[in-house]
Structures are given as C-alpha cells and as structure tokens.
Design an enzyme around this catalytic site. Sequence first.
Site, short mmCIF file in Angstrom:
data_model
loop_
_atom_site.label_atom_id
_atom_site.label_comp_id
_atom_site.label_asym_id
_atom_site.label_seq_id
_atom_site.Cartn_x
_atom_site.Cartn_y
_atom_site.Cartn_z
N GLY A 181 4.09 -16.95 -13.80
CA GLY A 181 5.15 -17.69 -13.13
C GLY A 181 4.57 -18.79 -12.26
N PHE B 229 1.69 -6.76 -11.45
CA PHE B 229 1.01 -8.00 -11.06
C PHE B 229 0.45 -8.79 -12.24
CE2 PHE B 229 1.84 -6.20 -7.08
CZ PHE B 229 1.84 -7.23 -6.16
N LEU B 230 0.98 -8.54 -13.44
CA LEU B 230 0.57 -9.34 -14.60
C LEU B 230 1.73 -10.24 -15.05
CD1 LEU B 230 -1.64 -6.93 -16.75
CD2 LEU B 230 -2.37 -8.85 -15.32
N GLU C 132 6.11 -7.59 2.47
CA GLU C 132 7.34 -8.13 3.04
C GLU C 132 8.45 -7.94 2.01
OE1 GLU C 132 6.63 -12.14 4.55
OE2 GLU C 132 4.69 -11.41 5.26
N LYS D 203 -9.18 -3.76 2.53
CA LYS D 203 -7.96 -4.55 2.64
C LYS D 203 -8.06 -5.86 1.86
CE LYS D 203 -4.34 -6.62 3.85
NZ LYS D 203 -3.13 -6.51 4.57
N PHE E 15 -1.00 -2.45 4.62
CA PHE E 15 -0.76 -2.74 3.21
C PHE E 15 0.71 -3.02 2.91
CE2 PHE E 15 -4.57 0.01 3.21
CZ PHE E 15 -5.46 -0.84 2.59
N ASN F 68 -6.03 -7.10 -1.80
CA ASN F 68 -5.21 -8.30 -1.95
C ASN F 68 -5.84 -9.29 -2.93
OD1 ASN F 68 -3.19 -7.42 -0.37
ND2 ASN F 68 -3.58 -8.76 1.37
N CYS G 101 -0.43 -13.81 3.07
CA CYS G 101 -1.59 -12.94 2.81
C CYS G 101 -2.48 -13.39 1.66
CB CYS G 101 -1.11 -11.52 2.54
SG CYS G 101 -0.41 -10.74 3.98
#
Length: 457
Positions: A275, A271-272, A158, A226, A155, A230, A282
């Site tokens: 852009g 994550f809201l 990067e 997993k 998880f 994502n 991934c």
Amino acid sequence: MGDSKQEVISVIGAGYVGLTTAAIFANCRYKVYLIDINKDRINKIKTGKSWFFEPGIDQLVEAAIDQKNLIPTTSYDTAIPDSDFIFSCVSTPENPDGSPNLSYAVNSFESCLPLLKEKAVFIQKSTVPVGTGAQLEALAAKRRLPVTYVSSPEFLREGSAITDTLWFDRIVCGSDNTEAAEAVIGLYRQLEQCRGHIATLAELKPKQSNGGNYIITTRNSAELIKVTSNAFLALKISFANNIAKLADATGADINEVMDAVGADHRIGRAFLSAGRGYGGGCFPKDVSGLIASAAEYDVDMPILAAATDINESMPGYIANKAQERLGTLTGKNVAVLGLSFKAGTSDARQSPGVKLANILARSGAAVSVYDPHANGEAKAELRNDISISHSAMEAIAGTDAIFIATNWQDFLELDITQTRRAMSGTLFVDCMNAFDISDVERCGLQYIGVGRNGVVA
Ligand code: ADP
C-alpha cells in the site's frame, strides 16, 4: 514494595503512550500522577478528556479523574517524591540526521533524579537507542544520586492502545536489578486482575484471557528488543511494497501473492500488505534511529536503509500511477480520504496520506482532503493550497480521482455508486488495497491499487 493497591505511580509524558498507561493504572486503583510540561494537555486532561482520539480513552480518563486517582500536573515536585514507580513516556523525536533526539528523555530523567524516594523504580518506556539506560545510570552515578532503572519498552498500537496494554503479548523488563524488574512485573500482574473491569469501563471488547508473558532481560537487550520489533515490522511492509511494484509490472496481484506466501506458518500474513507505506510516530523514527545508533558502533544496516527508501517512494509511486491514468495532474480535482497514519487514531505524524496529498498538490492538482478524526492534527503538515473538508462526500464532490489513504471503516463502507455519481471523473485509487476490484469497476470506476493492476501479458 508494600501493598500494591497503595503504591503510587508517576507517568511522565501525557502523549499516546503516557496517557494510556496513566489512565489504565489509575483505573486499577493505583494513585497515578501524570506529569507533562505541556500545560494545555494537562488542563484538557484535568477536565476528564483526552487531547487525542483513541477508542476508550475518554471513558477511562473521565472515570479516573472523577475517582481522583488520576492527578494531572506540570509539577515534578509534587509527584515524584510520593511515587514508588515512575514511568517515563516522553517522546524521542528524530534529529534532522535521523538519529533519535534524547533531550526529552534526559530532561525528564534529570528532573526526577533529586526527587526520587528510596527504592523508587524508574521505568523507561520511551523508545530509546540501545545504550541509553547505561548512559542515564552513569549520569546518576556521577551526581551521586542513586537510581533503580528498568527498561520496559512499550508495544501498544495506536487505535488499539487500551486493549493492547490490557492484553499484552509480552512485558519485557530489562534491568541489572532483578528485584526491581520483578516489582514492575507485579504492576502488570495487578493489571491482569483488573483488565476485564477496565475494558468494560472503556466500552471495549475484552480479549480472550491469556496468562501474562513476562520476559526479564538485561537492560541493553530490552532496549534493543523494542527497536528490533518495530524495524522488523517496517521491513515486512517495505518488502511487500517492493514485491508489489514487481506485481504491478508483471500483472500479478499482490494480495493473492501475499495471502499465499503468508499461509506458510514460518512467514505469516501480518504486515505483508502492500500500500502507501508506513508512517506514524514510531516506525519511521525507529528505523532511522536504529540505523543511526548502529552506525555509532560501526555497524551497517543496509537492509533498513532499503526499507526506508522503499517506504518513502510509495506516495510518489501512487501519485505517478494516477498521473499516468489521468494524463496530467495539473488542473485535476482530486480527493484524499484518510490523513491519520492508520485507522483508529487521530495521529497524523509522518502520515503517508498527508504526503500523498502534498505530492498531488505540488504536481498541480486541486486537492481536497478529509479524515474523520485527523483533520486537526494533519492541518499543520498539509500545504496551504489543500482544502480540508468536513465529510467524505464534500471532499469527493466534483473530483476526477479519489485516493483512499487510510482504511477507516467509514471509507471501507463507502457507497461506491453514490461516490461515482458525486465525482466528475472515474479514477478510484485504493492506496490500502482494501477494496474488491470488481466491486469498484462494476460501479463504472477505474481501479488502481498498489501491485494489483499491472498489464496482464
Ligand atoms: P508518544 O506518542 O510516544 O506517547 P507524544 O509526543 O505523544 O509521544 O507525547 C510525549 C509527551 O511528553 C508530550 O506531551 C510532551 O509534552 C511530554 N514531554 C516531553 N518532555 C517532557 C518532560 N521533560 N517532562 C514532562 N513531559 C514531557
């Protein structure tokens, strides 16, 4: 499994996941073989350096190579027969139809099979579709080569790969063999003991200590966990981008909207952010992989197909907005700052910044680009007529418009007055919605964001 300090680990695949995993365990006093078929990568790592940029990785690789605890090699024959644990971290790229290409995962598994010592545990870290473990176990059974298989998906993010690995939110171990799952958890418990030391070595700030969250599941559940994680994160980004288009059309500000929506603890703000969309090795592949693997079981995933469509529309949507402001893109000089798929990494796979630069060039603009770490990795993905600059200011000089496509700290701290002076035109496109609109406008630039500057009624 013996004294944990003497246990030997092999990590297969010296990519972002594999090298991070290997460098960390090698600094946790394990002897770690790192196997890759790519000789160039192995040779570079032998010199004590990572082949990619990631905060702290060079320090860990250098220390482990110096201590001789990290042994990079192209040979399975030396490494596997000596190993108690084998982490498979090879890539699972996309096939042209969006399904995951499992050939690397199958090859590495097949290379290990005849070499595994008794009681060795094979740990699948690569992102594979649900059902892969069952297929690999069946393949081993057919060859009468027994294998103890645990699915323990990765998880890490990067850009914060080392801290994420040391201070994991959760370790998922999926296996029919509880003893093997417990043995893998033992490795991570050991890691918890060394994480302060490893963070110091990597010159990274230790995080607040929390006890490890270990989750043992079936193998199939672990595989599905997993890709579901994502896919859900990708879905949140696309959802925000879809609402951003409505904000643009109605004069609402998506940042204000999502700040308030995300303040609801049932939803959360993460994550809201609207852009230029998601990229990297991934999310795009995990979403299309989940769609493809569900289709094999006759299950439709229209919600994920929509997430993909919205995501793919974003670079073009931003280019269109700029074109509307500029009248035409043909003959205009523009700069795209940010080629990595996100800040903190040199990874330019499926990068929205690269896509945006290519769209702008295709539309007739003269495009210059710059990234503090990803110029090299992006080069092959960029059109030939795009010029790569060595600094942000070199890219910006004489442009009609600039696009901030990755929120590297260097870009967020850009001197806007100086930027304005260096440009010929005045268009500032904030593809990350990271700037204060009035700060930009005060310097005489016109601001475009994503969902932040509709025509107010
Ligand atoms: P990730 O970002 O998931 O870590 P990468 O593509 O960066 O993925 O790295 C995967 C690595 O796995 C590459 O360096 C590749 O050369 C290596 N690899 C692929 N197949 C094999 C194999 N059969 N044996 C060993 N290494 C492999």
